[in-house]
Motif scaffolding. Structure first.
Motif, PDB file in Angstrom:
ATOM      1  N   SER A 230      45.788  19.643  12.504  1.00 18.32           N
ATOM      2  CA  SER A 230      44.427  19.445  11.993  1.00 18.32           C
ATOM      3  C   SER A 230      43.356  19.917  12.966  1.00 18.32           C
ATOM      4  O   SER A 230      42.228  20.229  12.560  1.00 18.32           O
ATOM      5  CB  SER A 230      44.199  17.965  11.658  1.00 18.32           C
ATOM      6  N   HIS A 231      43.705  20.013  14.252  1.00 16.45           N
ATOM      7  CA  HIS A 231      42.741  20.491  15.249  1.00 16.45           C
ATOM      8  C   HIS A 231      42.342  21.952  15.010  1.00 16.45           C
ATOM      9  O   HIS A 231      41.347  22.426  15.551  1.00 16.45           O
ATOM     10  CB  HIS A 231      43.305  20.332  16.661  1.00 16.45           C
ATOM     11  N   LEU A 232      43.124  22.665  14.207  1.00 18.98           N
ATOM     12  CA  LEU A 232      42.816  24.068  13.920  1.00 18.98           C
ATOM     13  C   LEU A 232      41.713  24.210  12.873  1.00 18.98           C
ATOM     14  O   LEU A 232      41.131  25.279  12.724  1.00 18.98           O
ATOM     15  CB  LEU A 232      44.076  24.792  13.442  1.00 18.98           C
ATOM     16  N   GLY A 233      41.435  23.144  12.143  1.00 18.30           N
ATOM     17  CA  GLY A 233      40.418  23.201  11.096  1.00 18.30           C
ATOM     18  C   GLY A 233      41.038  23.177   9.715  1.00 18.30           C
ATOM     19  O   GLY A 233      42.255  23.084   9.550  1.00 18.30           O
ATOM     20  N   ALA A 238      41.951  32.477   8.318  1.00 15.11           N
ATOM     21  CA  ALA A 238      41.826  32.475   9.782  1.00 15.11           C
ATOM     22  C   ALA A 238      42.675  31.361  10.398  1.00 15.11           C
ATOM     23  O   ALA A 238      43.306  31.541  11.450  1.00 15.11           O
ATOM     24  CB  ALA A 238      40.363  32.309  10.190  1.00 15.11           C
ATOM     25  N   VAL A 239      42.710  30.216   9.735  1.00 13.57           N
ATOM     26  CA  VAL A 239      43.485  29.083  10.254  1.00 13.57           C
ATOM     27  C   VAL A 239      44.982  29.328  10.086  1.00 13.57           C
ATOM     28  O   VAL A 239      45.787  28.917  10.940  1.00 13.57           O
ATOM     29  CB  VAL A 239      43.046  27.771   9.571  1.00 13.57           C
ATOM     30  N   TYR A 240      45.400  30.023   9.024  1.00 14.71           N
ATOM     31  CA  TYR A 240      46.820  30.364   8.875  1.00 14.71           C
ATOM     32  C   TYR A 240      47.277  31.221  10.056  1.00 14.71           C
ATOM     33  O   TYR A 240      48.397  31.056  10.565  1.00 14.71           O
ATOM     34  CB  TYR A 240      47.060  31.120   7.564  1.00 14.71           C
ATOM     35  N   ILE A 241      46.423  32.139  10.475  1.00 11.67           N
ATOM     36  CA  ILE A 241      46.763  33.004  11.614  1.00 11.67           C
ATOM     37  C   ILE A 241      46.812  32.185  12.903  1.00 11.67           C
ATOM     38  O   ILE A 241      47.726  32.336  13.721  1.00 11.67           O
ATOM     39  CB  ILE A 241      45.744  34.156  11.726  1.00 11.67           C
ATOM     40  N   ALA A 242      45.828  31.289  13.077  1.00 12.66           N
ATOM     41  CA  ALA A 242      45.822  30.419  14.261  1.00 12.66           C
ATOM     42  C   ALA A 242      47.049  29.512  14.269  1.00 12.66           C
ATOM     43  O   ALA A 242      47.621  29.224  15.332  1.00 12.66           O
ATOM     44  CB  ALA A 242      44.541  29.585  14.283  1.00 12.66           C
ATOM     45  N   PHE A 243      47.457  29.068  13.096  1.00 12.62           N
ATOM     46  CA  PHE A 243      48.656  28.251  12.942  1.00 12.62           C
ATOM     47  C   PHE A 243      49.888  29.018  13.409  1.00 12.62           C
ATOM     48  O   PHE A 243      50.702  28.525  14.190  1.00 12.62           O
ATOM     49  CB  PHE A 243      48.788  27.836  11.479  1.00 12.62           C
ATOM     50  N   TYR A 328      52.924  35.441   5.430  1.00 14.46           N
ATOM     51  CA  TYR A 328      52.099  36.618   5.131  1.00 14.46           C
ATOM     52  C   TYR A 328      51.403  36.575   3.765  1.00 14.46           C
ATOM     53  O   TYR A 328      50.217  36.942   3.655  1.00 14.46           O
ATOM     54  CB  TYR A 328      52.941  37.891   5.257  1.00 14.46           C
ATOM     55  N   PRO A 329      52.079  36.143   2.676  1.00  7.95           N
ATOM     56  CA  PRO A 329      51.404  36.160   1.360  1.00  7.95           C
ATOM     57  C   PRO A 329      50.115  35.351   1.307  1.00  7.95           C
ATOM     58  O   PRO A 329      49.282  35.585   0.423  1.00  7.95           O
ATOM     59  CB  PRO A 329      52.467  35.560   0.424  1.00  7.95           C
ATOM     60  N   LEU A 330      49.931  34.422   2.244  1.00  5.72           N
ATOM     61  CA  LEU A 330      48.701  33.623   2.256  1.00  5.72           C
ATOM     62  C   LEU A 330      47.541  34.368   2.906  1.00  5.72           C
ATOM     63  O   LEU A 330      46.384  33.971   2.747  1.00  5.72           O
ATOM     64  CB  LEU A 330      48.935  32.303   2.998  1.00  5.72           C
ATOM     65  N   VAL A 331      47.856  35.432   3.642  1.00  2.15           N
ATOM     66  CA  VAL A 331      46.824  36.177   4.380  1.00  2.15           C
ATOM     67  C   VAL A 331      46.687  37.593   3.859  1.00  2.15           C
ATOM     68  O   VAL A 331      45.591  38.143   3.757  1.00  2.15           O
ATOM     69  CB  VAL A 331      47.154  36.195   5.893  1.00  2.15           C
ATOM     70  N   GLU A 332      47.826  38.212   3.547  1.00  2.00           N
ATOM     71  CA  GLU A 332      47.891  39.583   3.030  1.00  2.00           C
ATOM     72  C   GLU A 332      47.220  40.582   3.966  1.00  2.00           C
ATOM     73  O   GLU A 332      46.543  41.510   3.534  1.00  2.00           O
ATOM     74  CB  GLU A 332      47.293  39.660   1.621  1.00  2.00           C
ATOM     75  N   ASP A 333      47.418  40.348   5.248  1.00  2.00           N
ATOM     76  CA  ASP A 333      46.926  41.264   6.272  1.00  2.00           C
ATOM     77  C   ASP A 333      47.939  41.216   7.410  1.00  2.00           C
ATOM     78  O   ASP A 333      48.064  40.192   8.093  1.00  2.00           O
ATOM     79  CB  ASP A 333      45.537  40.847   6.749  1.00  2.00           C
ATOM     80  N   ALA A 334      48.659  42.293   7.599  1.00  2.00           N
ATOM     81  CA  ALA A 334      49.753  42.295   8.569  1.00  2.00           C
ATOM     82  C   ALA A 334      49.266  42.343  10.010  1.00  2.00           C
ATOM     83  O   ALA A 334      49.941  41.846  10.921  1.00  2.00           O
ATOM     84  CB  ALA A 334      50.682  43.488   8.296  1.00  2.00           C
ATOM     85  N   GLU A 335      48.118  42.930  10.252  1.00  2.00           N
ATOM     86  CA  GLU A 335      47.685  43.201  11.625  1.00  2.00           C
ATOM     87  C   GLU A 335      47.628  41.953  12.527  1.00  2.00           C
ATOM     88  O   GLU A 335      48.145  41.987  13.647  1.00  2.00           O
ATOM     89  CB  GLU A 335      46.329  43.910  11.624  1.00  2.00           C
ATOM     90  N   PRO A 336      47.009  40.841  12.088  1.00  2.00           N
ATOM     91  CA  PRO A 336      46.957  39.686  12.986  1.00  2.00           C
ATOM     92  C   PRO A 336      48.341  39.121  13.314  1.00  2.00           C
ATOM     93  O   PRO A 336      48.577  38.659  14.442  1.00  2.00           O
ATOM     94  CB  PRO A 336      46.107  38.667  12.224  1.00  2.00           C
ATOM     95  N   PHE A 337      49.258  39.178  12.351  1.00  2.00           N
ATOM     96  CA  PHE A 337      50.616  38.724  12.612  1.00  2.00           C
ATOM     97  C   PHE A 337      51.323  39.673  13.583  1.00  2.00           C
ATOM     98  O   PHE A 337      52.052  39.236  14.480  1.00  2.00           O
ATOM     99  CB  PHE A 337      51.405  38.618  11.306  1.00  2.00           C
TER     100      PHE A 337
END
Length: 522
Positions: A230-233, A238-243, A328-337
């Motif tokens: 929960s500290h991630l927001g 953005a939070v999925y990537i931080a997770f 990935y399907p929650l973000v649909e952007d490979a670059e941050p991963f």
């Protein structure tokens, strides 16, 4: 029940449940779990209880001596107003996609809150579930002792881990083929009550995108973030990537601790990787006796050594790739991963070097330390050298007396007569470099020794020790379980009365089943 527990169930109240209530083997879709009732044991009895975990759950020693407690931790009785369940998940096993797996021999009883901490209480070996496939959902005393002792020992070593509350006999006989060689036999059935903030694993997330079920995936990821991150927001792209980034960081921290103490998990499938970065599912694990990057305790892995000691960081990286693919399907952007995953090897290299420097008592960072570590790893492989004894005794070396290295570490060698010629010259060369390196430190020998002894344990659950406890327990003698449980609470202390356990593996254990050869059979 007279036990007082502060039940705060979330998982089975906030996540989608399997609508089918019968306990039949099946594929479960669009659900995170299935409700299931533990098998009632025929004649349960308590072997051991962890006082620390009792306290963590708000229970007392007096509570643990009641019939209600025994019934709770063996599944003989369901705690009021709770609904036990088995979790649904998938995973890669030995690098191959296995599809649906799930809790085949684990049943979650309830979630408990005490002193602002949240714990899930789970029974391992309490009967079949919809995910048991062709198995019976039970566990035997042999593997249960290993899990009970090791999970608590790892906690006191400072390794992120799930924990154990109790070890019990079911009173039933369980048929197992220990080495999968066509020689099954009956063993004593047992149940471990294990505890963790969560038993979610990478495979919990993999199963939904593999079926095209992004909605349930999102529900589970959002629940995980809200409950454990929960500290991630609030959940967002953005939070999925931080997770994902924090799971990678926690996983790396866990495996670096494994490397530090010489622990080999043995079966790092994605369904055995905790989403909280905790050591989970103590199956065919083992502790390094001789320092060997290629060693694995798992007979199933003996040919390819996928999960060997030296491969654990790389496998963690591989498993993180699979988790990233799932989210990935929650973000649909490979670059941050890709950035997180591409950064991992460098971060792992740095973390490993820092860990090894700490084992050597080096605080002042010098660029050439990497070469010193690499040289040490090479020379440690030249003759069988006990990892725990070597690093523990190394703290006794005085900076100005590095030429006396033989008297300091000689008892770490399994074959001291091999340390001659080129091998001895290699050791002399390393200690010469190490002595010069120590001279650049600002701490005294005594300060360095104290620091090293807080990082390099004196006592670990050596494989033969666990087997001795198992052999005695099979005869109804549980004194070694108690002795090891208490010994391993203080793994960095000298404990002079326990000195006999600070010794190399005896020869009788070199090729004994349970000491050098282990399987997933439990």
């Amino acid at each position: 029940m007279t036990l007082k527990l502060n039940i705060k169930d979330k998982f089975n109240k906030e996540l989608p449940a399997d609508p089918i209530l019968e306990n039949s083997r099946r594929q479960v879709s669009e659900a995170c779990f299935s409700f299931v009732t533990p098998k009632i044991p025929s004649n349960p009895s308590l072997i051991h209880v962890s006082p620390e975990m009792l306290n963590n759950l708000g229970l007392t020693k007096e509570d643990s001596e009641t019939k209600d407690f025994l019934n709770l931790v063996t599944g003989a009785e369901i705690f009021p107003n709770t609904k036990p369940y088995a979790m649904c998940y998938a995973g890669h096993q030995f690098g191959n996609w296995a599809g649906q797996l799930g809790d085949g021999r684990a049943i979650n009883l309830a979630e408990i809150e005490h002193k602002n901490k949240h714990w899930a209480l789970q029974l391992k070996g309490a009967g079949e579930t919809p995910y048991s496939r062709s198995a019976d959902g039970l566990a035997v005393l042999r593997s249960s002792i290993r899990e009970y002792l090791c999970s608590e020992a790892m906690f006191h070593l400072g390794v992120p881990t799930t924990r154990a509350l109790s070890l019990s006999l079911s009173g039933d006989q369980v048929l197992r083929d220990v080495m999968y060689n066509g020689n099954p036999d009956y063993e004593k059935g047992a149940i471990v009550a294990r505890v963790s903030p969560s038993f979610l694993r990478f495979g919990s997330y993999q199963i939904f995108p593999s079926r095209g079920d992004v909605d349930t995936l999102k529900t589970l990821v959002d629940f995980t973030i809200n409950t454990h991150y929960s500290h991630l927001g609030k959940p967002s792209k953005a939070v999925y990537i931080a997770f994902m980034k924090e799971v990678a960081t926690r996983s790396l921290d866990m495996v670096i601790h494994w490397q530090r103490v010489g622990f080999v998990h043995g079966v790092m499938n994605t369904d055995n990787m905790s989403i909280l970065g905790l050591t989970i599912d103590y199956g065919p694990y083992g502790w390094l006796e001789g320092y060997d990057h290629g060693w694995t305790p798992n007979t199933t892995d003996n040919t390819h050594k996928r999960y060997s000691y030296g491969s654990q960081m790389q496998i963690t990286h591989w498993n993180l790739f699979q988790l990233a693919n799932a989210i990935y399907p929650l973000v649909e952007d490979a670059e941050p991963f890709e950035t997180i995953l591409n950064d991992f090897p460098k971060e792992a290299e740095t973390a490993y070097r820092d860990m090894m420097r700490s084992k050597l008592g080096l605080k002042v960072e010098i660029e050439s330390d990497g070469e010193l570590i690499e040289e040490l790893e090479k020379v440690l492989h030249t003759s069988e050298t006990d990892m725990t004894i070597f690093f523990r005794n190394l703290a006794n070396l005085k900076t100005s007396e590095y030429q006396e290295w033989w008297s300091i570490i000689s008892n770490a060698f399994y074959k001291p007569n091999e340390i001659n010629g080129d091998i001895k010259d290699s050791w002399k060369h390393w200690f010469s470099n190490y002595g010069k390196r120590l001279a650049k430190e600002q701490s005294t020998d005594q300060e360095r020794k104290l620091e090293m002894n807080s990082i390099n344990p004196k006592y670990v659950l050596r494989n033969y020790m666990a087997q001795l406890a198992i052999d005695d327990a099979d005869k109804g003698d549980y004194k070694l379980i108690e002795e090891f449980f208490n010994l391993l609470k203080k793994p960095y202390d000298e404990q002079p009365t326990s000195e006999k356990w600070f010794s190399k593996r005896p020869e009788w254990a070199r090729n004994k089943v349970g000491c050098s050869m282990l399987s997933c059979s439990s």
